[in-house]
Design a protein around this motif. Structure first.
Motif, PDB file in Angstrom:
ATOM      1  N   ARG A   1       6.142  -5.388  -0.711  1.00 27.87           N
ATOM      2  CA  ARG A   1       7.411  -4.882  -0.189  1.00 27.87           C
ATOM      3  C   ARG A   1       8.335  -5.990   0.305  1.00 27.87           C
ATOM      4  O   ARG A   1       9.546  -5.809   0.352  1.00 27.87           O
ATOM      5  CB  ARG A   1       7.160  -3.906   0.978  1.00 27.87           C
ATOM      6  CG  ARG A   1       6.366  -2.687   0.625  1.00 27.87           C
ATOM      7  CD  ARG A   1       6.206  -1.790   1.848  1.00 27.87           C
ATOM      8  NE  ARG A   1       7.493  -1.346   2.357  1.00 27.87           N
ATOM      9  CZ  ARG A   1       7.886  -1.525   3.617  1.00 27.87           C
ATOM     10  NH1 ARG A   1       7.127  -2.150   4.488  1.00 27.87           N
ATOM     11  NH2 ARG A   1       9.072  -1.076   4.007  1.00 27.87           N
TER      12      ARG A   1
ATOM     13  N   HIS B   1      13.075  -4.244   6.203  1.00 27.80           N
ATOM     14  CA  HIS B   1      11.932  -3.465   5.723  1.00 27.80           C
ATOM     15  C   HIS B   1      10.723  -3.560   6.657  1.00 27.80           C
ATOM     16  O   HIS B   1       9.586  -3.693   6.215  1.00 27.80           O
ATOM     17  CB  HIS B   1      11.547  -3.898   4.313  1.00 27.80           C
ATOM     18  CG  HIS B   1      12.607  -3.625   3.293  1.00 27.80           C
ATOM     19  ND1 HIS B   1      12.956  -2.353   2.905  1.00 27.80           N
ATOM     20  CD2 HIS B   1      13.414  -4.467   2.604  1.00 27.80           C
ATOM     21  CE1 HIS B   1      13.920  -2.410   1.998  1.00 27.80           C
ATOM     22  NE2 HIS B   1      14.231  -3.689   1.811  1.00 27.80           N
TER      23      HIS B   1
ATOM     24  N   ASP C   1      12.972  -0.075   9.264  1.00 31.41           N
ATOM     25  CA  ASP C   1      12.650  -0.042   7.837  1.00 31.41           C
ATOM     26  C   ASP C   1      13.938  -0.016   7.029  1.00 31.41           C
ATOM     27  O   ASP C   1      14.961   0.500   7.467  1.00 31.41           O
ATOM     28  CB  ASP C   1      11.806   1.198   7.521  1.00 31.41           C
ATOM     29  CG  ASP C   1      11.086   1.070   6.188  1.00 31.41           C
ATOM     30  OD1 ASP C   1      11.019  -0.055   5.666  1.00 31.41           O
ATOM     31  OD2 ASP C   1      10.596   2.096   5.679  1.00 31.41           O
TER      32      ASP C   1
END
Length: 201
Positions: free
Chosen positions: A27, A96, A104
């Motif tokens: 991510r 994130h 996030d």
């Protein structure tokens, strides 16, 4: 005692991806490691890597000056290294969920240093794609067909891999891209070193 501390720092730098709480390579791009209390390690990593690449570009220029690719090859390698220095000196914005406590998703507002950070690696890898083709042309003309094809495949492959605008798996793709780019750069150095005649001082 000092040697033990230095060894500990080196071990932390090598294992940051695996040990930094909240960091997920699937991510998060590696550049996010520049944030947080241990962020200085990644900043130093980027900066020293860039300086080493710039020194490599100078060496390549001296080795092939006046030959095919002798002008643009070193220049593009210099840009490639400079992009890493920029990426180190100008930190990426937290996003994130990293570092822990960061909301996030992407940052609500991108800072000026975050913008510069994004430009540095983008320019660096654009230069890298091109330099692969520049040396592919050189080695094809020399009859080194295998290295020419490998250079072209590396340049085209990383262009497809990293130019993808999707953020899915961006950290993994960037890690693969950097590893392949450094492997090719090392192979280029060895190839040029073996083909450059040694002159007596």
């Amino acid at each position: 005692m000092r040697n033990r501390r230095r060894s500990c720092v080196r071990d932390r730098r090598r294992t940051q991806i695996l040990t930094r709480d909240g960091f997920d390579l699937s991510r998060h791009p590696i550049s996010l490691l520049s944030n947080g209390t241990l962020g200085w390690l990644q900043i130093l990593n980027f900066t020293l890597t860039g300086i080493a690449l710039i020194a490599f570009a100078v060496g390549v220029r001296r080795a092939i000056e006046g030959e095919r690719s002798g002008k643009w090859g070193p220049r593009l390698l210099f840009v490639f290294g400079s992009g890493f220095v920029v990426g180190g000196l100008f930190r990426a914005d937290p996003e994130h969920g990293f570092p822990i406590g960061t909301p996030d998703g992407p940052p609500a507002e991108v800072s000026w240093h975050g913008i510069v950070h994004g430009i540095g690696p983008a320019v660096a890898f654009t230069a890298f794609y091109i330099v692969c083709f520049v040396f592919a042309k050189r080695f094809w003309a020399e009859g080194s067909r295998v290295f020419a094809v490998v250079s072209g495949v590396v340049g085209a492959g990383l262009l497809v891999l990293l130019a993808n605008p999707s953020t899915d798996g961006i950290g993994v793709r960037m890690a693969i891209g950097v590893a392949v780019a450094f492997a090719w750069t090392s192979a280029l150095g060895v190839r040029l070193l073996r083909s450059t005649p040694v002159t007596a001082a």
